[in-house]
Design a protein around this motif. Sequence first.
Motif, PDB file in Angstrom:
ATOM      1  N   TYR A 165      -4.157   1.532  -6.972  1.00 58.20           N
ATOM      2  CA  TYR A 165      -3.070   0.556  -6.978  1.00 58.20           C
ATOM      3  C   TYR A 165      -3.549  -0.879  -6.769  1.00 58.20           C
ATOM      4  CZ  TYR A 165      -0.652   4.952  -6.273  1.00 58.20           C
ATOM      5  OH  TYR A 165      -0.212   6.239  -6.401  1.00 58.20           O
ATOM      6  N   LYS A 221      -5.713  -4.438   4.423  1.00 59.73           N
ATOM      7  CA  LYS A 221      -4.610  -4.113   3.514  1.00 59.73           C
ATOM      8  C   LYS A 221      -3.355  -3.878   4.339  1.00 59.73           C
ATOM      9  CE  LYS A 221      -4.570   0.829   3.487  1.00 59.73           C
ATOM     10  NZ  LYS A 221      -3.340   0.798   4.304  1.00 59.73           N
ATOM     11  N   CYS A 269      -9.050   2.835  -4.809  1.00 55.59           N
ATOM     12  CA  CYS A 269      -7.591   2.788  -4.802  1.00 55.59           C
ATOM     13  C   CYS A 269      -7.046   2.502  -6.197  1.00 55.59           C
ATOM     14  CB  CYS A 269      -7.101   1.715  -3.836  1.00 55.59           C
ATOM     15  SG  CYS A 269      -5.327   1.419  -3.978  1.00 55.59           S
ATOM     16  N   VAL A 287      -4.574  -2.498  -3.996  1.00 48.68           N
ATOM     17  CA  VAL A 287      -3.850  -3.145  -2.904  1.00 48.68           C
ATOM     18  C   VAL A 287      -4.766  -3.742  -1.834  1.00 48.68           C
ATOM     19  CG1 VAL A 287      -2.045  -1.452  -3.228  1.00 48.68           C
ATOM     20  CG2 VAL A 287      -3.645  -1.174  -1.360  1.00 48.68           C
ATOM     21  N   PRO A 310      -7.234   8.383  -1.970  1.00 51.18           N
ATOM     22  CA  PRO A 310      -8.626   8.275  -2.425  1.00 51.18           C
ATOM     23  C   PRO A 310      -9.440   7.339  -1.527  1.00 51.18           C
ATOM     24  CG  PRO A 310      -7.096   7.691  -4.196  1.00 51.18           C
ATOM     25  CD  PRO A 310      -6.273   7.982  -2.992  1.00 51.18           C
ATOM     26  N   CYS A 311      -8.789   6.312  -0.999  1.00 52.00           N
ATOM     27  CA  CYS A 311      -9.525   5.350  -0.179  1.00 52.00           C
ATOM     28  C   CYS A 311     -10.016   5.998   1.105  1.00 52.00           C
ATOM     29  CB  CYS A 311      -8.646   4.147   0.128  1.00 52.00           C
ATOM     30  SG  CYS A 311      -7.203   4.546   1.126  1.00 52.00           S
ATOM     31  N   CYS A 325       0.868  -1.181   0.000  1.00 53.60           N
ATOM     32  CA  CYS A 325       0.000   0.000   0.000  1.00 53.60           C
ATOM     33  C   CYS A 325       0.893   1.216   0.000  1.00 53.60           C
ATOM     34  CB  CYS A 325      -0.903   0.003   1.226  1.00 53.60           C
ATOM     35  SG  CYS A 325      -1.702   1.593   1.521  1.00 53.60           S
ATOM     36  N   GLN A 326       0.531   2.229  -0.763  1.00 52.68           N
ATOM     37  CA  GLN A 326       1.391   3.411  -0.901  1.00 52.68           C
ATOM     38  C   GLN A 326       1.212   4.403   0.248  1.00 52.68           C
ATOM     39  OE1 GLN A 326       3.455   3.529  -3.925  1.00 52.68           O
ATOM     40  NE2 GLN A 326       2.737   1.413  -3.848  1.00 52.68           N
ATOM     41  N   CYS A 328      -0.908   6.706   0.857  1.00 53.93           N
ATOM     42  CA  CYS A 328      -1.016   8.014   0.210  1.00 53.93           C
ATOM     43  C   CYS A 328      -1.364   9.118   1.207  1.00 53.93           C
ATOM     44  CB  CYS A 328      -2.104   7.980  -0.855  1.00 53.93           C
ATOM     45  SG  CYS A 328      -2.033   6.547  -1.944  1.00 53.93           S
TER      46      CYS A 328
END
Lengths: 244, 73, 428
Positions: free
Chosen positions: A102, A164, A100, A104, A65-66, A58-59, A61
């Motif tokens: 990505y 996640k 998300c 993830v 957005p999530c 997971c980035q 962030c």
Amino acid sequence: MPKYGMTIDLDRCTGCRSCMVACKIENNTTQNAFWMYVFRLEEGKFPDTKISFLPRPCQHCDNAPCVKVCPVGARYKREDGIVATDWDRCIGCRYCEVACPYGVNSFNYKDPKKSQYMDWEDPDIQVATAGAVPSWANPSLNEKYGSENRSIAGSNHIKGVMEKCTFCVQRVEKDMLPACVDTCPTHALQFGDLDDPDSAPSVAIKEKDGFKLLEDRNTQPRVTYLGSPFGPGAREIERPSVKD
Amino acid sequence: MRGFLTILTILAGVVLAVVSYFFMAAPLGQSTNESFSNPRVPFAATGFVIGVALVFISAIVYEVLPESDSESV
Amino acid sequence: MATLTNIPVLPYGVGRIRRGWIASAAVLLIIFVVGVFAYSRQFIHGEEVTGLFDVGTRGGAPWGLYVVFVVYFVGVSTGLMLIGIVAELLKIGHMRSITRIAEGLAIISLILGALSVIVDLGQPLRGIIGFFQYARPMSPFFGTFTLVVSGALFASVVYLFLTVRPDAAILAKRKSGLATFYKWWASGYQDTPAERARRERSSIWLAFGILPLRILAYSTLGFVFGLQVGRPGWQSALQAPGFIILAVVSGAALLILVAAAARRIPGARDELSIPTFSWMSNVMTVLLVVYLYFLLAELLTTGYTSTEASWRVTDSLLTGQYAVLNWVSIGMLVLATGMGGWQMVMRNYSLSMMVAAGGLVTISAILQRYLIIVPSLTTGALLPYKEGTYAPTLIEYGVVVGLVALGALMFLAFLKLVPILEIQKEND
Ligand code: SF4
Ligand code: SF4
């Protein structure tokens, strides 16, 4: 308050996927879930091909957005930068997963204990285990973490909630490194406080040019990739077989 | 009286909705810490819903309130 | 009123249970129970019994049939309410007779929409309380939950309560088992000039309140998809307006189908006449043209300006795994447009043709929602994951069919409690 972040040196990654295994052991994730996933990619046409690897946690962030879309605040941003999922509050709408970029997130479509690599509650298996606690069951995942004491660590809790990568919050809060970082044999992964100029990721960022994954989506990831990104038309060579 | 009560209901509804949206629910804007995930007042969303409902209840107040003698249309 | 002996006490079959009604209700009840059973499987075992899977390494769609029907039901409800209110506001003569059907259906489909949300949740019981307790305005779901489910539902119920009130006052005076019920509903309505004037005024104000609320509420549902940076194929400025147009189209289509069936209600046939249907058919046809134009515009913009990922989504619709579904759906829309347009031009309307068009549009509207939601999930990955698939399971179909049966049951009950056409008129 530290500002946690990770660097991933793509030139060092050998695609051994040790981090994926370490994550599974630490967080007791289910068969279908890869909180850390290493893409093994191929570009070009034979014989002019290029292989590359891309570890993808997971980035976490900053403009996640999530976090934005979670209707009940179960997915939230901690002050130290970790994006956490409160499995005590999550209602299982899967909006975060959809949002998300990505891919993830992994959702517990069934009781995670039943989608472990072995169902320790299965009577047939209990004949052999004599009702013992699963050897892998990580007790620190059931504790509560953070200033608000929320249930955010690890996998293997209940069905119908989202899970996640947590940056291994249960380890980080005890001043240990995330399992993947600790395990990586080539030190491709670094984790630490980005506000501290001497921390491993800060030093790594200073030494090498990097990029963020899908930067154009303005998610402002806390994970920085060092080295050069995979080119257009990159495709996965293989993937772990996925079964329930 | 009728008109006054109707307008009062509408106003109460609008105020409740606006206040719970902007001041009681979880803060708007980019999340930077835990506080963005919790409503400032629990069940603020319910306040918003009741506010919107009140605005429409005003129509019932307006129509259903029994006639008083002094009243003209 | 001379032949009072010949006409039943309550009009339009209200309050009288006939054999046909019982038979249909029984069938619907059985279907509903099957749906409940299907849902019980999901409730106990989790959503592994559905065809839903994670995106990413698993290559699935975390949203599927249930979300499709959330959007469909709420859309139909929005469309019906807009049609009903506009008809009442503009006093379109031929449309007066279907406004009440529209309002009843609007409330029912909104309830179904809310239930579809619950059915989609992994933790449904938590969800019901969680929304009230924690809902965050930052999430587009906040608007969906507060405005659509609570605000719009509440507003529609108030609206229906007040519009039926004069009728209830008339019915309360007649001797029947439902007299007390109507008395409560009439709540002192006496049909004085003052009350009439108030009715007139408040119906206009309510309409002006509900119209924007409904449009706003359904737009927020469009934003649930339209504002996503992570899902190519969804992020589009046309998402919200397209949603509204398709909502009215599918509302009109359902209205045609239900109104055609309602012609079998004693005394309703003359009121639900061909001009009424032709009016609905025309609304549907004109908006269909607009919607088809939207589809084309969307296609051209992605075709010319898109990134690789959103082109992949479009391509899956044009030639890939969703091509058949997509072209069938568009073909049905075009056919329905043609049928409506032909009747409009020839000024010769046939009920069966309009019903057929309504059926085509209803099916296609559901497919359209499917084609907005699913392909972006399975083929819109931004990282090099493999293309995914999604196929609903029997459980999902069972739950959805059960929900539709529940809606039909509610409508049958509605028929027995509320006169399907305004009765004030006959007393004027
Ligand atoms: S990578 Fe995905 S799940 Fe992780 S913080 Fe960003 S948007 Fe959220
Ligand atoms: S699945 Fe859970 S964490 Fe994700 S958006 Fe829904 S409630 Fe929030």
